[in-house]
Motif scaffolding. Structure first.
Motif, PDB file in Angstrom:
ATOM      1  N   MET A  38      32.145  37.349  40.648  1.00 56.35           N
ATOM      2  CA  MET A  38      33.188  38.500  40.291  1.00 56.35           C
ATOM      3  C   MET A  38      33.561  39.289  41.636  1.00 56.35           C
ATOM      4  SD  MET A  38      32.116  39.604  36.387  1.00 56.35           S
ATOM      5  CE  MET A  38      33.216  40.272  36.136  1.00 56.35           C
ATOM      6  N   VAL A  39      32.599  39.733  42.583  1.00 57.33           N
ATOM      7  CA  VAL A  39      32.923  41.163  42.982  1.00 57.33           C
ATOM      8  C   VAL A  39      34.640  40.010  44.279  1.00 57.33           C
ATOM      9  CG1 VAL A  39      32.531  41.506  45.812  1.00 57.33           C
ATOM     10  CG2 VAL A  39      30.782  41.942  43.261  1.00 57.33           C
ATOM     11  N   LEU A  40      34.248  38.827  44.497  1.00 57.18           N
ATOM     12  CA  LEU A  40      35.144  37.546  44.930  1.00 57.18           C
ATOM     13  C   LEU A  40      36.483  37.302  44.308  1.00 57.18           C
ATOM     14  CD1 LEU A  40      33.131  35.035  46.330  1.00 57.18           C
ATOM     15  CD2 LEU A  40      34.046  36.798  47.550  1.00 57.18           C
ATOM     16  N   LYS A  41      36.183  37.290  43.344  1.00 58.72           N
ATOM     17  CA  LYS A  41      38.030  36.515  42.150  1.00 58.72           C
ATOM     18  C   LYS A  41      38.080  37.783  41.078  1.00 58.72           C
ATOM     19  CE  LYS A  41      36.322  31.743  42.705  1.00 58.72           C
ATOM     20  NZ  LYS A  41      36.666  30.869  42.013  1.00 58.72           N
ATOM     21  N   ASP A  42      37.357  38.608  41.085  1.00 59.58           N
ATOM     22  CA  ASP A  42      37.276  39.422  39.779  1.00 59.58           C
ATOM     23  C   ASP A  42      38.119  40.977  40.748  1.00 59.58           C
ATOM     24  OD1 ASP A  42      37.997  41.849  37.921  1.00 59.58           O
ATOM     25  OD2 ASP A  42      36.755  40.581  36.720  1.00 59.58           O
ATOM     26  N   GLU A  43      38.864  41.520  40.947  1.00 62.25           N
ATOM     27  CA  GLU A  43      39.901  42.883  41.702  1.00 62.25           C
ATOM     28  C   GLU A  43      39.298  44.173  41.238  1.00 62.25           C
ATOM     29  OE1 GLU A  43      41.380  40.259  41.009  1.00 62.25           O
ATOM     30  OE2 GLU A  43      42.366  39.139  43.558  1.00 62.25           O
ATOM     31  N   GLU A  44      39.811  44.095  39.484  1.00 63.11           N
ATOM     32  CA  GLU A  44      39.464  44.707  38.851  1.00 63.11           C
ATOM     33  C   GLU A  44      38.107  45.271  39.278  1.00 63.11           C
ATOM     34  OE1 GLU A  44      39.779  46.686  34.491  1.00 63.11           O
ATOM     35  OE2 GLU A  44      40.957  44.896  34.692  1.00 63.11           O
ATOM     36  N   TYR A  45      36.960  44.481  38.879  1.00 60.99           N
ATOM     37  CA  TYR A  45      35.355  44.728  38.860  1.00 60.99           C
ATOM     38  C   TYR A  45      35.288  45.137  39.882  1.00 60.99           C
ATOM     39  CZ  TYR A  45      30.739  43.440  38.832  1.00 60.99           C
ATOM     40  OH  TYR A  45      28.984  43.122  39.052  1.00 60.99           O
ATOM     41  N   ARG A  46      35.880  44.225  41.339  1.00 63.84           N
ATOM     42  CA  ARG A  46      35.342  44.968  42.534  1.00 63.84           C
ATOM     43  C   ARG A  46      35.907  46.825  43.527  1.00 63.84           C
ATOM     44  NH1 ARG A  46      37.584  41.102  45.033  1.00 63.84           N
ATOM     45  NH2 ARG A  46      39.797  41.745  45.611  1.00 63.84           N
ATOM     46  N   SER A  47      37.748  46.726  42.505  1.00 60.67           N
ATOM     47  CA  SER A  47      37.649  48.322  42.710  1.00 60.67           C
ATOM     48  C   SER A  47      36.740  48.789  41.747  1.00 60.67           C
ATOM     49  CB  SER A  47      38.794  48.707  41.977  1.00 60.67           C
ATOM     50  OG  SER A  47      39.397  49.376  42.591  1.00 60.67           O
ATOM     51  N   GLU A  48      36.098  48.852  40.611  1.00 60.88           N
ATOM     52  CA  GLU A  48      34.793  49.737  39.905  1.00 60.88           C
ATOM     53  C   GLU A  48      33.756  49.812  40.894  1.00 60.88           C
ATOM     54  OE1 GLU A  48      34.269  48.057  35.997  1.00 60.88           O
ATOM     55  OE2 GLU A  48      36.902  48.385  35.499  1.00 60.88           O
ATOM     56  N   LEU A  49      33.419  48.495  41.625  1.00 64.49           N
ATOM     57  CA  LEU A  49      32.174  48.736  42.157  1.00 64.49           C
ATOM     58  C   LEU A  49      32.449  49.618  43.588  1.00 64.49           C
ATOM     59  CD1 LEU A  49      29.143  47.440  42.140  1.00 64.49           C
ATOM     60  CD2 LEU A  49      30.723  45.773  44.199  1.00 64.49           C
ATOM     61  N   LEU A  50      33.177  49.353  44.167  1.00 63.79           N
ATOM     62  CA  LEU A  50      33.533  50.368  45.220  1.00 63.79           C
ATOM     63  C   LEU A  50      33.632  51.551  45.530  1.00 63.79           C
ATOM     64  CD1 LEU A  50      36.742  48.403  46.936  1.00 63.79           C
ATOM     65  CD2 LEU A  50      34.569  48.542  47.943  1.00 63.79           C
ATOM     66  N   GLU A  51      34.206  52.034  44.237  1.00 63.34           N
ATOM     67  CA  GLU A  51      33.675  53.910  43.538  1.00 63.34           C
ATOM     68  C   GLU A  51      32.479  54.036  43.095  1.00 63.34           C
ATOM     69  OE1 GLU A  51      36.187  56.042  43.273  1.00 63.34           O
ATOM     70  OE2 GLU A  51      38.179  54.487  43.565  1.00 63.34           O
ATOM     71  N   LYS A  52      32.004  52.908  43.029  1.00 64.49           N
ATOM     72  CA  LYS A  52      30.118  52.798  42.529  1.00 64.49           C
ATOM     73  C   LYS A  52      29.639  53.658  43.573  1.00 64.49           C
ATOM     74  CE  LYS A  52      29.814  51.065  37.706  1.00 64.49           C
ATOM     75  NZ  LYS A  52      29.095  49.683  36.597  1.00 64.49           N
ATOM     76  N   ALA A  53      30.115  52.299  44.369  1.00 65.92           N
ATOM     77  CA  ALA A  53      29.094  52.292  45.699  1.00 65.92           C
ATOM     78  C   ALA A  53      29.240  54.159  46.373  1.00 65.92           C
ATOM     79  CB  ALA A  53      29.581  51.362  46.123  1.00 65.92           C
ATOM     80  N   LEU A  54      30.474  54.517  46.205  1.00 69.81           N
ATOM     81  CA  LEU A  54      30.175  55.472  46.894  1.00 69.81           C
ATOM     82  C   LEU A  54      29.511  56.741  46.298  1.00 69.81           C
ATOM     83  CD1 LEU A  54      34.516  55.987  47.572  1.00 69.81           C
ATOM     84  CD2 LEU A  54      32.566  55.217  48.767  1.00 69.81           C
ATOM     85  N   THR A  55      29.083  56.125  45.154  1.00 73.05           N
ATOM     86  CA  THR A  55      28.687  57.632  44.692  1.00 73.05           C
ATOM     87  C   THR A  55      26.804  57.492  44.790  1.00 73.05           C
ATOM     88  OG1 THR A  55      27.772  56.555  42.756  1.00 73.05           O
ATOM     89  CG2 THR A  55      29.906  57.352  41.964  1.00 73.05           C
TER      90      THR A  55
END
Length: 575
Positions: A38-55
């Motif tokens: 999902m990280v590789l192929k789902d752009e929306e999921y990846r974008s949400e994960l990047l935001e969570k990572a900053l927290t």
């Protein structure tokens, strides 16, 4: 930047390397499982994960997030140079490889080897490497009847499958097809395809082997169909997300042999029964008694649990599902409860999870790989016990109250050698890496720390002060000192692990439920630790410690059979 604007960035090797590190660090700091696919192929999921990572407020993770975003921006900019708007030059008929195409193909091949190195056979061909890393396209089953043509002539297509594997949707939706693909590759198969049948849960995996197109049939209509189809002769191998029921065992006994014996019952991995809610829900944990009241319809509003004033909407798997069987046996049946008639039922775990993610009042249960965009809750066995989040480690040790085993059932009287070889392949390190890759929990041994050191008695805390816990627990058949089928397989895994990690030494700690006198329980727990010790000594591994802790450090309430089973264990630590 729109998350949809970089559709094919998963082909960039440098970015994939950083996304792999992002997945690894996020799992450590955010305490959640992150599917690489999902990280590789789902752009929306990846974008949400990047935001969570900053927290997470971690410097290394924050730096990695910005590196990923810069790479995404540079790739997107490079793909919009205006070249695509120029008139196309006329070319002669036929296939011409441009320099850019050749470079792209090379990158795909390198990327495929990078991601699949953990489970591809050593003699894997390039065709499968490229096909496996690209998005899998499901083709109609009608193509099975077509004749396959090659440059050297016409291939013969088999009319009957190598074997038929029927049962659990949890196993059959992703895991079984991937295992079959890799197994066929190990046999030297090429041009491997997964093709859809009459329904979305019916598939066939085909491959060209020795000038002939062979295929394996996979039907994933639910765990109960595994045993029904084994009985009727419609399947050679059953897949289940629960253990065979006693009634099913007895029905199959005369025709197929005892399915609970080691040669017939094979644990292929583990899964956590995840309780999910909408991401807007403020609750972080629930107890099993609370789950009973929710799913039976006794509690109908989130405000009764400390949440928002909002009606609770129930989502559940269908009656044929092993996921439903597991939820029913672990949550509802011990309290003699039934699920509310208002619950919406789903055959697909993916569809259920996506529905919960869209409904602010929703709660549902699924397998751990299907959490997707929903919110995962920590679960405790009672209101007073520790709430545990389902992670790969807590599920692997079966400390998580709603952990479950996933099974292949191969009849003792089986005459299908292909099914037998496939089951053996699934238990290898290569097969178990596939289990891990799709988001389930493999049986490959890992080290980790317990969820709470203070959970253990003082004697054990002193002995394990500088130790690490391994991701296995040895468990026993009910009412005996005989190891169960998973523990028998785990013995050999532990031997290999210790041989590779010498000179570390094993520490064994036995536990019981709280039935019986305290002193008797301590003796029983020591006896079980000694059983494991003797089995290891027979295999050349000499444990440093084998102690009995009695009924201390319970993982669950011993008022239920499932709770007693969880508490009867031997934990493995290394120093």
């Amino acid at each position: 930047m729109s998350p949809k604007s970089h559709k094919h960035i998963h082909y960039n090797v440098a970015l994939v390397d950083k996304l792999w590190n992002l997945k690894r660090l996020c799992e450590v700091h955010l305490k959640m499982h992150i599917p690489l696919n999902m990280v590789l192929k789902d752009e929306e999921y990846r974008s949400e994960l990047l935001e969570k990572a900053l927290t997470a407020n971690d410097d290394e993770l924050t730096s990695l997030v910005w590196e990923v975003r810069q790479l995404e921006d540079s790739i997107t900019s490079a793909s919009h140079t205006g070249e695509q708007f120029k008139p196309a030059k006329k070319t002669k008929k036929g296939i011409r490889l441009t320099r850019l195409t050749a470079i792209t193909c090379s990158l795909l091949l390198v990327l495929g080897g990078y991601l699949l190195r953990s489970f591809l056979p050593l003699d894997a061909g390039e065709v499968f490497v490229i096909q496996a890393i690209s998005e899998t396209r499901i083709k109609p089953a009608s193509s099975l009847t077509q004749t396959a043509a090659t440059a050297n002539g016409v291939l013969t297509r088999a009319t009957t499958p190598l074997f038929r594997v029927h049962g659990s949707n949890t196993v059959g939706e992703k895991l079984a097809p991937r295992l079959v693909e890799s197994y066929l590759m190990a046999r030297g198969g090429t041009n491997i395809k997964t093709e859809q049948g009459k329904t979305p849960v019916e598939k066939a995996v085909s491959a060209e082997i020795n000038g002939r197109v062979e295929f394996v049939e996979i039907h994933a209509h639910g765990s109960s169909t595994a045993f029904a189809d084994l009985l009727s002769g419609q399947a050679e191998l059953g897949m289940s997300s629960r253990r065979v029921k006693e009634q099913e065992r007895e029905l199959l006994l005369s025709k197929q042999g005892d399915l609970t014996e080691p040669g017939a019952e094979h644990i292929i991995g583990l899964d956590g029964l995840a309780i999910i809610v909408n991401s807007s829900n403020s609750l972080g944990s629930l107890s099993i008694p609370q789950l009973v009241k929710i799913f039976s319809g006794e509690i109908t509003n989130w405000s009764a649990l400390g949440g928002a004033d909002r009606p609770i909407n129930l989502y559940a798997r269908d009656e044929n599902s092993g996921t439903w069987d597991s939820f029913k046996s672990m949550v509802l049946e011990p309290s003699s409860a039934s699920i509310s008639l208002t619950a919406k039922r789903f055959e697909s775990s993916t569809e259920l999870s996506d529905a919960v993610a869209k409904d602010e009042g929703a709660i549902g249960f699924i397998g751990l790989p299907y959490v997707r965009r929903a919110k995962l809750l920590a679960i405790s066995s009672t209101k007073s016990s520790k709430a545990i989040v389902p992670t790969h480690f807590t599920v692997s040790t079966e400390d998580y109250p709603l952990a479950r085993r996933l099974y292949f059932y191969l009849p003792q009287k089986s005459t299908n050698s292909e099914a037998e070889e496939f089951v053996r392949f699934s238990a290898t390190e290569r097969g178990q890496s596939i289990v891990e890759d799709i988001g389930l929990v493999s049986q490959n041994i890992k080290t980790g720390q317990p969820f709470n050191n203070n959970f253990y008695p003082e004697e054990m805390r002193q002995l394990t002060n500088r130790s690490q816990r391994l991701s296995i627990n040895f468990r026993f058949k009910d009412g005996s000192d005989e190891l169960d089928t998973k523990s028998i397989s785990d013995l050999q895994r532990l031997v290999k692990y210790m041989e590779a990690n010498s000179p570390k030494r094993v520490q064994l700690f036995g536990f019981t439920d709280d039935e019986g006198a305290s002193e008797e329980n301590r003796e029983l727990s020591l006896r079980r630790a000694k059983v494991v010790e003797q089995q290891l000594i027979a295999r050349g591994i000499y444990p440093l410690v084998a102690r009995g802790m009695g009924d201390e450090a319970p993982l669950a309430s011993s008022k239920t059979e499932e709770g007693r089973r969880m508490n009867r264990r031997v934990e493995v630590w290394i120093l």
